[in-house]
Design an enzyme around this catalytic site. Structure first.
Site, PDB file in Angstrom:
ATOM      1  N   PRO A   2       0.813  -1.215   0.000  1.00 18.56           N
ATOM      2  CA  PRO A   2       0.000   0.000   0.000  1.00 18.56           C
ATOM      3  C   PRO A   2       0.844   1.263   0.000  1.00 18.56           C
ATOM      4  O   PRO A   2       1.575   1.521   0.940  1.00 18.56           O
ATOM      5  CB  PRO A   2      -0.812  -0.116   1.302  1.00 18.56           C
ATOM      6  CG  PRO A   2      -0.680  -1.526   1.746  1.00 18.56           C
ATOM      7  CD  PRO A   2       0.607  -2.028   1.197  1.00 18.56           C
ATOM      8  N   GLU A   3       0.736   1.988  -1.081  1.00 18.25           N
ATOM      9  CA  GLU A   3       1.318   3.319  -1.154  1.00 18.25           C
ATOM     10  C   GLU A   3       0.150   4.285  -1.302  1.00 18.25           C
ATOM     11  O   GLU A   3      -0.987   3.873  -1.130  1.00 18.25           O
ATOM     12  CB  GLU A   3       2.304   3.417  -2.330  1.00 18.25           C
ATOM     13  CG  GLU A   3       3.399   2.357  -2.252  1.00 18.25           C
ATOM     14  CD  GLU A   3       4.362   2.370  -3.441  1.00 18.25           C
ATOM     15  OE1 GLU A   3       4.628   3.436  -3.983  1.00 18.25           O
ATOM     16  OE2 GLU A   3       4.847   1.278  -3.807  1.00 18.25           O
ATOM     17  N   ARG A 151      21.544  16.824  -0.220  1.00 17.53           N
ATOM     18  CA  ARG A 151      21.734  15.396   0.029  1.00 17.53           C
ATOM     19  C   ARG A 151      22.700  14.750  -0.944  1.00 17.53           C
ATOM     20  O   ARG A 151      22.770  15.104  -2.113  1.00 17.53           O
ATOM     21  CB  ARG A 151      20.377  14.677  -0.107  1.00 17.53           C
ATOM     22  CG  ARG A 151      19.328  15.152   0.855  1.00 17.53           C
ATOM     23  CD  ARG A 151      19.616  14.671   2.271  1.00 17.53           C
ATOM     24  NE  ARG A 151      18.377  14.593   3.018  1.00 17.53           N
ATOM     25  CZ  ARG A 151      17.730  13.461   3.260  1.00 17.53           C
ATOM     26  NH1 ARG A 151      18.214  12.327   2.827  1.00 17.53           N
ATOM     27  NH2 ARG A 151      16.610  13.478   3.946  1.00 17.53           N
TER      28      ARG A 151
END
Length: 267
Positions: A2-3, A151
């Site tokens: 489930p996203e 990042r």
DNA sequence: CAATGATCCTGTCCGC
DNA sequence: TGCGGACAGGATCATT
């Protein structure tokens, strides 16, 4: 797994089922699946369903008497509607009992899913720090580009970080990077303005397409009425041997997850 | 603070 | 046919 599209689909079904109903009780069959807020009224139920919303992969259900449920399906959680009480399923971890004798069963073989029962005022406290909604107006190329500057982790790790953007998981991240033509292992700092544009556009596009067909049913995921989603039929790279152009697909591990990409189509 | 790896857990699949 | 090991991965926690 489930996203965002799967959670949204389940939430839509749950809201239909709960509409006009009261929750009588929440029964737990597995230690740790149901978490109770200490600041909750000692007799929170019965409570009337008011509304449901989604934040990232979290379902938030609001009830009367300042009661809310935070439901997270994690990997294998399912909410299955039954019109009458029946025997406890082997993997049933909790049950939400309604006033007409029906129930939502929380079935979760791997027991990672959680139902948190809270005082609505404590919602912020019980939700982790979450980035913008990928379908919202705040998830812009400028936002993503700015985040990538800080990042050195691979871009896929950044997109999976729920505090950067809330709702993407492994499958859609693989797929959207394929569509954007960007390799998942690309160092975030190396992402260009143009690529940030493509990533944002394809994120929104793929999530909307998946929601429109009820999500992706690869293993356990089902809708509330136990129907499968259809988006697994439209996956182009996840768990594929060949990309749509017939090139060999590679599978590397990033952040501990399988990451599929086409070395020819993605730069 | 950023990044990485271990952890939680069980069903499924693969090779021998 | 059975068994061991790898794998699936969302979020959290510990470590570097």
């Amino acid at each position: 797994m489930p996203e965002l599209p799967e959670v949204q689909t389940v939430l839509n079904g749950v809201c239909q089922v709960l509409n006009g109903r009261q929750v009588l009780s929440i029964v737990s069959y597995y230690p740790g699946t149901v978490i109770w807020d200490e600041a909750l009224d000692s007799h929170p139920f019965p409570a009337d369903f008011i509304s449901g919303m989604r934040r990232g992969k979290y379902m938030i259900l609001h009830f009367s008497k300042d009661v809310s449920l935070i439901v997270h399906l994690r990997m294998t959680g399912k909410l299955v509607f039954e019109t009458a009480l029946i025997d406890i399923h082997r993997h049933e971890r909790a049950r939400i009992e309604l006033d007409d004798g029906s129930a939502l069963r929380f079935i979760d073989p791997r027991t990672f899913g959680k139902i948190t029962v809270i005082n609505t005022e404590n919602l912020e406290k019980f939700l982790p720090q979450l980035g913008p909604e990928p379908l919202g107006k705040d998830f812009t190329p400028q936002y993503l580009y700015q985040k990538t500057r800080l990042r050195s982790a691979p871009i896929k790790n950044l997109l999976l970080d729920q505090s950067i953007v809330a709702g993407l998981g492994n499958i859609y991240t693989c797929e959207l990077l394929y569509r954007a033509g960007v390799r998942p292992q690309r160092i975030s700092k190396s992402i260009t303005h143009k690529e940030a544009n493509l990533i944002i556009r394809h994120s929104k596009e793929i999530l909307m397409e998946a929601i429109a067909v009820g999500g992706t049913s690869i293993s356990d995921y089902r809708q509330v009425d136990d129907k499968r989603g259809e988006f697994q039929n439209f996956l182009k790279i996840y768990q594929k041997k060949l990309c749509p152009l017939g090139h060999d697909v590679e599978n590397i591990r990033l952040a501990g997850r399988s990451s599929f990409f086409c070395p020819k189509c993605q730069k």
